[in-house]
Design an enzyme around this catalytic site. Structure first.
Site, PDB file in Angstrom:
ATOM      1  N   ARG A 172       0.822  -1.205   0.000  1.00 25.51           N
ATOM      2  CA  ARG A 172       0.000   0.000   0.000  1.00 25.51           C
ATOM      3  C   ARG A 172       0.862   1.265   0.000  1.00 25.51           C
ATOM      4  NH1 ARG A 172      -3.700   0.635   5.152  1.00 25.51           N
ATOM      5  NH2 ARG A 172      -1.623   0.875   6.030  1.00 25.51           N
ATOM      6  N   CYS A 190       8.637   2.440  24.501  1.00 18.77           N
ATOM      7  CA  CYS A 190       8.780   3.887  24.706  1.00 18.77           C
ATOM      8  C   CYS A 190       8.739   4.282  26.176  1.00 18.77           C
ATOM      9  CB  CYS A 190       7.703   4.634  23.922  1.00 18.77           C
ATOM     10  SG  CYS A 190       6.022   4.030  24.217  1.00 18.77           S
ATOM     11  N   HIS A 220       4.425  11.130  26.000  1.00 15.91           N
ATOM     12  CA  HIS A 220       3.945  10.353  27.141  1.00 15.91           C
ATOM     13  C   HIS A 220       4.439  10.993  28.439  1.00 15.91           C
ATOM     14  CE1 HIS A 220       2.649   7.541  24.256  1.00 15.91           C
ATOM     15  NE2 HIS A 220       3.501   6.554  24.460  1.00 15.91           N
TER      16      HIS A 220
END
Length: 335
Positions: free
Chosen positions: A37, A128, A241
């Site tokens: 894609r 993360c 975060h």
């Protein structure tokens, strides 16, 4: 130096391009890979356009020095041998290899030297939330051994990728226009005006995979018996975060010595004057490399504990930047 990016069209793939250019990473040739894609899309790097190639099992990685991969664990496992067979160093951002004994799990500010021992030519980028936390734990560990850490995370939509960021924006749009959310695909529930106390799937012990990653990865990175207990929560901020962290050490530590140690540590920036309204927030850490730390104080429930607040850009230090820093370290040491 020839560099490949696998998953170039994703949020982390795009961040790789920005960081490599910002840091003037020594690239002679760049090749971008993606799914069927994504193949054919074009991205500009240092004034030149590059077209995404479809990732295939062939010799496209011949002469590649570093391959930064961020296309999901399944793709990483399927293509690892193809990527590394000609000598490319694969720095993988997925969870596919993190706990494999023969794959180093590296945060350069904490255990950069582990990257030198890579039998499979694969280096894993940690989760993360783990990356952000251990950068801050390292200077505290040097003051006194850390026994236990308790964490409550506040993780932005960016942690689930570019489509998730678009989804939370779309949800707010739908609420403004119709008063009802119709788009819920990337998260188990509506995220707009909400928090979701689930990131990844639940395991048998009642913790999610995200929470267990913090337990297992922290021990591997820090070469320590440190125990962590986390509750990971998705919040509706778009990027960066945050974590509230309680840190129990073997001996009691003075708040000011902890503050000074963190301020002097690489990758950390202390912003800590609560009376003046000065503390880190995800809005300001977004787009920056450092982990911002504040609210440093004694834990009222434990004399041997310090508690603090941190925030950092999940796509940068929590993903792409950390991987690029690993490569920079290897260039300095091996080339």
């Amino acid at each position: 130096m020839k560099v490949a990016i696998v998953g170039a069209s994703g949020a982390v793939g795009q961040e790789f391009l920005r960081i490599l250019e910002e840091r003037n990473f020594p690239i002679n040739d760049l090749v971008l890979f993606g799914s069927e894609r994504s193949a054919g899309k074009t991205y500009n790097f240092k004034g030149k356009d590059y077209t995404v190639k479809r990732l295939q099992h062939n010799d496209d990685f011949k002469d590649v020095d570093f391959a930064f991969t961020s296309a999901g664990g399944g793709i990483s496992k399927e293509f690892a041998e193809t990527i590394t067979k000609h000598g490319a160093i694969m720095i993988d951002n997925s969870s596919a290899f993190r706990m494999d004994k023969d794959v180093p799990l590296v945060v350069p500010e904490v255990n950069a030297e582990d990257a030198l021992n890579r039998p499979r030519n694969i280096i894993a980028n940690p989760n993360c939330t783990t990356i952000m936390m251990v950068v801050v734990l390292k200077p505290i560990e040097q003051l006194s051994h850390i026994k236990r850490v308790r964490i409550s995370s506040y993780q932005s939509a960016s942690g689930a990728g570019a489509a998730a960021m678009a989804e939370v924006q779309q949800q707010y749009k739908e609420l403004v226009e119709t008063g009802e959310v119709k788009t819920i695909q990337k998260f188990p529930h509506q995220l707009a005006y909400n928090v979701i106390p689930q990131i990844d799937v639940f395991t048998e012990n009642g913790y999610t995979k995200e929470e267990m990653k913090m337990f297992n990865e922290t021990q591997k990175i820090m070469h320590s018996d440190i125990k962590t207990s986390a509750t990971c929560v998705r919040v509706s901020s778009l990027r960066s975060h945050s974590e509230a962290v309680w840190i129990e050490t073997e001996k009691p530590l003075d708040v000011e010595e902890v503050r000074k140690a963190i301020a002097a540590a690489p990758g950390c920036k202390v912003k800590d004057d609560p009376n003046a309204g000065l503390y880190p927030m995800p809005l300001e850490s977004a787009g920056h490399d450092d982990i911002y730390v504040g609210r440093i104080r004694k834990d009222l429930a434990d004399d041997n504990s310090i508690t603090l607040w941190l925030t950092g850009d999940q796509i940068r230090k929590g993903a792409a930047l950390n991987a690029v820093q690993i490569a920079e370290y290897l260039i300095k040491k091996e080339r």
